[in-house]
Design a protein around this motif. Sequence first.
Motif, short mmCIF file in Angstrom:
data_model
loop_
_atom_site.label_atom_id
_atom_site.label_comp_id
_atom_site.label_asym_id
_atom_site.label_seq_id
_atom_site.Cartn_x
_atom_site.Cartn_y
_atom_site.Cartn_z
N LEU A 15 0.86 -1.19 0.00
CA LEU A 15 0.00 0.00 0.00
C LEU A 15 0.89 1.24 0.00
O LEU A 15 1.76 1.37 0.87
CB LEU A 15 -0.90 -0.01 1.24
CG LEU A 15 -1.90 1.14 1.41
CD1 LEU A 15 -2.99 1.03 0.35
CD2 LEU A 15 -2.52 1.12 2.80
N PRO A 16 0.74 2.13 -0.97
CA PRO A 16 1.58 3.33 -0.97
C PRO A 16 1.23 4.26 0.19
O PRO A 16 0.11 4.23 0.70
CB PRO A 16 1.26 3.98 -2.32
CG PRO A 16 -0.11 3.52 -2.64
CD PRO A 16 -0.21 2.12 -2.09
N TRP A 17 2.18 5.07 0.59
CA TRP A 17 1.89 6.06 1.64
C TRP A 17 0.82 7.04 1.17
O TRP A 17 -0.01 7.50 1.96
CB TRP A 17 3.16 6.82 2.02
CG TRP A 17 4.26 5.96 2.55
CD1 TRP A 17 5.46 5.69 1.96
CD2 TRP A 17 4.29 5.25 3.81
NE1 TRP A 17 6.23 4.87 2.75
CE2 TRP A 17 5.53 4.58 3.89
CE3 TRP A 17 3.38 5.11 4.84
CZ2 TRP A 17 5.88 3.78 4.98
CZ3 TRP A 17 3.73 4.31 5.93
CH2 TRP A 17 4.96 3.66 5.99
N GLN A 71 10.40 4.54 0.90
CA GLN A 71 9.60 5.26 -0.09
C GLN A 71 8.66 4.33 -0.85
O GLN A 71 7.74 4.79 -1.52
CB GLN A 71 10.53 5.98 -1.07
CG GLN A 71 11.38 7.07 -0.44
CD GLN A 71 10.54 8.17 0.20
OE1 GLN A 71 9.55 8.61 -0.38
NE2 GLN A 71 10.94 8.61 1.38
N ALA A 72 8.92 3.03 -0.78
CA ALA A 72 8.11 2.06 -1.53
C ALA A 72 6.72 1.86 -0.94
O ALA A 72 5.87 1.22 -1.54
CB ALA A 72 8.84 0.72 -1.62
N GLY A 73 6.47 2.36 0.27
CA GLY A 73 5.16 2.21 0.88
C GLY A 73 5.19 1.28 2.08
O GLY A 73 6.20 1.18 2.78
N MET A 74 4.10 0.57 2.30
CA MET A 74 3.99 -0.32 3.45
C MET A 74 3.47 -1.68 3.01
O MET A 74 2.55 -1.77 2.19
CB MET A 74 3.07 0.30 4.52
CG MET A 74 1.67 0.62 4.06
SD MET A 74 0.69 1.52 5.30
CE MET A 74 0.57 3.13 4.51
N PHE A 108 -8.61 -1.16 -5.81
CA PHE A 108 -7.94 0.14 -5.69
C PHE A 108 -6.80 0.20 -6.70
O PHE A 108 -6.02 -0.76 -6.82
CB PHE A 108 -7.39 0.34 -4.28
CG PHE A 108 -8.44 0.70 -3.26
CD1 PHE A 108 -8.88 2.01 -3.14
CD2 PHE A 108 -8.97 -0.27 -2.42
CE1 PHE A 108 -9.85 2.34 -2.21
CE2 PHE A 108 -9.93 0.06 -1.48
CZ PHE A 108 -10.37 1.38 -1.37
N TYR A 109 -6.70 1.33 -7.36
CA TYR A 109 -5.59 1.56 -8.30
C TYR A 109 -4.75 2.73 -7.77
O TYR A 109 -5.26 3.82 -7.53
CB TYR A 109 -6.12 1.88 -9.69
CG TYR A 109 -6.81 0.69 -10.34
CD1 TYR A 109 -6.07 -0.27 -11.02
CD2 TYR A 109 -8.19 0.54 -10.25
CE1 TYR A 109 -6.70 -1.37 -11.60
CE2 TYR A 109 -8.83 -0.55 -10.83
CZ TYR A 109 -8.07 -1.50 -11.50
OH TYR A 109 -8.69 -2.58 -12.07
N PHE A 110 -3.47 2.47 -7.61
CA PHE A 110 -2.53 3.47 -7.12
C PHE A 110 -1.49 3.75 -8.20
O PHE A 110 -0.93 2.80 -8.78
CB PHE A 110 -1.83 2.99 -5.84
CG PHE A 110 -2.77 2.50 -4.78
CD1 PHE A 110 -3.54 3.39 -4.05
CD2 PHE A 110 -2.88 1.15 -4.50
CE1 PHE A 110 -4.41 2.95 -3.07
CE2 PHE A 110 -3.73 0.68 -3.51
CZ PHE A 110 -4.50 1.59 -2.79
N ASP A 114 0.96 -1.84 -7.97
CA ASP A 114 0.06 -2.87 -8.46
C ASP A 114 -1.36 -2.61 -7.94
O ASP A 114 -1.53 -2.07 -6.83
CB ASP A 114 0.52 -4.25 -8.00
CG ASP A 114 1.80 -4.70 -8.67
OD1 ASP A 114 2.09 -4.19 -9.77
OD2 ASP A 114 2.51 -5.55 -8.08
N PRO A 115 -2.39 -3.00 -8.71
CA PRO A 115 -3.77 -2.88 -8.22
C PRO A 115 -3.96 -3.68 -6.94
O PRO A 115 -3.27 -4.67 -6.70
CB PRO A 115 -4.60 -3.46 -9.37
CG PRO A 115 -3.72 -3.36 -10.57
CD PRO A 115 -2.32 -3.55 -10.07
#
Length: 270
Positions: A15-17, A71-74, A108-110, A114-115
């Motif tokens: 999941l991105p920040w 930076q890659a998210g969580m 969800f699309y970020f 990846d979706p």
Amino acid sequence: MRIKIMFEHSRDVILPWDYQYAVQSWIYKILDQANPELAAKLHDYGYTYEGKHFKLFCFGPWQCYYKPLGQAGMKLLENSSNLSIGFLLPEVLTEFVRGLFKDLAYTFYFKGFDPMPIRMVSVQSLSEQGNPEESRDYRLLTGARISIKDESKKHPQYIGPGHQDYIDHLKLNTIRKFNASILVDQSKQHLFSVDFNITSPFKTQKVNIPKGDKLTEMIGYKYAFTLKAPPYIHDTLLYAGLGEECSMGMGWVEEVDDKVEEKTKRDIYK
């Protein structure tokens, strides 16, 4: 009213920040499934008062056990997580919940990630504390954001707690949200007595929002504060958020209970 929505999804998804824009889009799509006319109104301009436009809803941070990846998210460490949403207007809440049950699956699309397919498994109404006290203690879980108009500048200028007019503009914004929700005469605005005091050091929060091919950075401020106001102003704060851009996930507050201060899952895993 506030509700908590439980999601199921794959374990170890990233999941991105900066997930806020995708969450806002999801809220509009759910509303559109139930009431396209209401969704279009909310998306395009919301509710107007004194020339200002308010969406009158907000959402909190995505709650989950996670491992930070820089930076890659969580990386989500469980196959479930949850999100809380507040709606100041009961009719909007009703339509949103109705839309939720039309299709429990969503993806969800970020941007750049990846979706993330999810399934909504439950919707819980969050209990109201029913505190009769006019003075209550809060803390911001997501940053509050407020701007002022500067005639020498083309765009509004966002200010922080160090600015002399910061608190006055936050109070005025909250009062305008309440007035927009009931469309009262603007002369009644001056009858409200609102006392707002920051009670802790503040931290900044940055959220990047995609606009076209660029990212727009939003900066908010997180801190604890005390609000002394009539009960309906407290409701406005809880259901519509503090400050601007609350429909983008900014300005989500929680009331502080000095006796039982629970840590959220998001707080536990750091």
